[in-house]
Design an enzyme around this catalytic site. Structure first.
Site, short mmCIF file in Angstrom:
data_model
loop_
_atom_site.label_atom_id
_atom_site.label_comp_id
_atom_site.label_asym_id
_atom_site.label_seq_id
_atom_site.Cartn_x
_atom_site.Cartn_y
_atom_site.Cartn_z
N LYS A 45 93.42 38.27 52.11
CA LYS A 45 94.15 37.71 50.98
C LYS A 45 93.23 37.66 49.74
O LYS A 45 92.02 37.87 49.83
CB LYS A 45 94.64 36.30 51.31
CG LYS A 45 93.54 35.28 51.58
CD LYS A 45 94.13 33.93 51.94
CE LYS A 45 93.02 32.91 52.23
NZ LYS A 45 93.58 31.58 52.52
N ARG A 146 99.45 20.36 54.51
CA ARG A 146 99.83 21.30 53.46
C ARG A 146 101.13 21.98 53.86
O ARG A 146 102.20 21.67 53.35
CB ARG A 146 98.72 22.33 53.23
CG ARG A 146 97.44 21.79 52.63
CD ARG A 146 96.51 22.90 52.16
NE ARG A 146 96.36 23.96 53.14
CZ ARG A 146 95.48 24.95 53.05
NH1 ARG A 146 94.68 25.00 52.00
NH2 ARG A 146 95.40 25.87 53.98
N TYR A 271 74.18 28.41 23.51
CA TYR A 271 75.12 27.50 22.88
C TYR A 271 74.78 26.05 23.17
O TYR A 271 74.44 25.69 24.30
CB TYR A 271 76.54 27.79 23.38
CG TYR A 271 77.14 29.06 22.82
CD1 TYR A 271 77.39 29.20 21.46
CD2 TYR A 271 77.47 30.11 23.67
CE1 TYR A 271 77.95 30.36 20.96
CE2 TYR A 271 78.03 31.28 23.17
CZ TYR A 271 78.26 31.40 21.81
OH TYR A 271 78.81 32.55 21.32
N MET A 326 79.99 34.03 27.39
CA MET A 326 81.05 34.93 27.85
C MET A 326 80.49 36.18 28.51
O MET A 326 80.99 36.62 29.55
CB MET A 326 81.96 35.31 26.69
CG MET A 326 83.10 36.24 27.10
SD MET A 326 84.17 36.71 25.73
CE MET A 326 85.04 35.17 25.42
#
Length: 382
Positions: A45, A146, A271, A326
């Site tokens: 998956k 679940r 940053y 990024m």
């Protein structure tokens, strides 16, 4: 060693994911050795946990079946030549899915009453006394809370599907098998499951990677469902928990240094000036960032493996220094004066386990592997 690219439509940046098909075959064999009497649903998956479906057909050919979520992925596997069973782990999402699943020859998990209704409708419309071709794996909620039927209604639903002509197997999922020291929880779920299916015909499917690795002495079933361990990572998120299993990493995420900066005491980098040095240091800028799937929240000190003078095998860990951006990450290479533009670095893989990176970044190996972005070139190592 030969390489083939999954896609040529990628950026020319040096970042790429090397996918070792031999390692995938090795890990599947380790599953066989740990639980030799069980059939294997190899879980592919999430695009094979971020590795891609291209190598699945050859590398996992010794599995008894493949398990996934999406009919589109099932279709891709059939187009690639996979002829063995495919199991839909979340079952059907609509009545129309039934016909697509049958066309693709899929088996399906059943975990709620709407799915039962759809399958009964199909059986009623099929004007034949022959058993239904689709196998169903009924899922029981034994404590995960679940998906699945509660134990007290399980037998009633089983008889509905059995009467409709379906071959019905039994399934549950362990909530705490990935916590090595929580065997009592596994025992309790196993007891609930065993009592609820007592006397009912049909095969069983129980163990995920964690149960295979740490609870195989108490959990036995006809089918097992290895996922993350096939790709060489730990269900617990701790690499030391799987060292005994001798698994091999399938993905090595590698890139290169693209710039070098020399910082003086008091300088900051990145940053927000998150990282500020109080001594002169040497910073390498590497071509990898959160747009490639690397976690933006990775803190200073998260390890990166930098090649030594003789290549990756002689390398060492260098820490992240500054905010992940990024497209770039900055690392401290003060202790590796040879490191320069073009030096290969490994974000995780053969020399730096993905679980070690995940632990430092406050996440799990699953997330890192699945998050590798489509723009990252994937190269299969034969």
């Amino acid at each position: 060693m030969s390489l083939k690219h999954e896609s040529e439509k990628t950026l020319s940046r040096p970042i790429h994911a090397l996918l070792n098909s031999d390692a995938l075959r090795h890990n599947l064999q380790r599953v066989r050795e740990i639980m030799p009497t069980s059939k294997i649903w190899a879980v592919v998956k999430a695009n094979a946990y971020g590795h891609g479906l291209v190598m699945v057909n050859s590398a996992l050919i010794q599995a008894d079946g493949l398990a996934l979520l999406d009919l589109a992925e099932a279709s891709i596997l059939r187009e690639q030549g996979w002829v063995k069973p495919i199991l839909l782990l979340e079952g059907l999402f609509s009545q129309e899915d039934v016909f697509t699943a049958i066309d693709l020859g899929c088996d399906c998990v059943v975990h709620h009453l709407d799915q039962v209704d759809w399958l009964e409708n199909l059986a009623e419309a099929k004007q034949s006394s022959k058993p239904m071709a689709m196998r169903v794996f009924m899922k029981m909620n034994t404590g995960m809370n679940r998906l699945g039927f509660e134990p007290e209604v399980y037998r009633e639903v089983f008889h509905r599907l059995h009467s409709a002509g379906y071959q019905v197997a039994h399934m549950t999922h362990f909530a705490n098998a990935d916590y090595v020291d929580k065997q009592p929880s596994v025992d309790m779920q196993l007891e609930v499951f065993s009592q609820a299916i007592e006397g009912l015909p049909g095969e069983t499917s129980l163990s995920n990677s964690a149960a295979i690795l740490w609870h195989h002495h108490i959990v036995q079933s006809d089918w097992i469902r290895p996922g993350i361990m096939l790709y060489g990572a730990s269900p617990s998120g701790k690499y030391e928990d799987i060292e005994h299993a001798k698994l091999k990493p399938v993905m090595s995420l590698r890139t290169q240094i693209i710039a070098i900066q020399h910082l003086e005491a008091g300088d900051a980098v990145g940053y927000g000036a998150r990282y500020q040095t109080d001594v002169p240091i040497r910073i390498a800028v590497i071509a990898c960032g959160y747009a490639d799937g690397y976690p933006r929240h990775a803190p200073d000190g998260t390890p990166v493996w930098v090649s030594g003078k003789q290549g990756l095998e002689s390398g060492q860990i260098c820490p992240i220094a500054g905010q992940v951006s990024m497209d770039m990450i900055t690392i401290d290479v003060t202790d590796m004066p040879h490191a320069d533009i073009g030096t290969v670095v490994e974000m995780w893989g053969d020399y730096l386990p993905v679980d070690r990176v995940a632990q430092a970044a406050g996440t799990i190996g699953y997330e890192l592997l699945c998050a590798v972005a489509p723009r990252v070139k994937r190269s299969i190592v034969d």
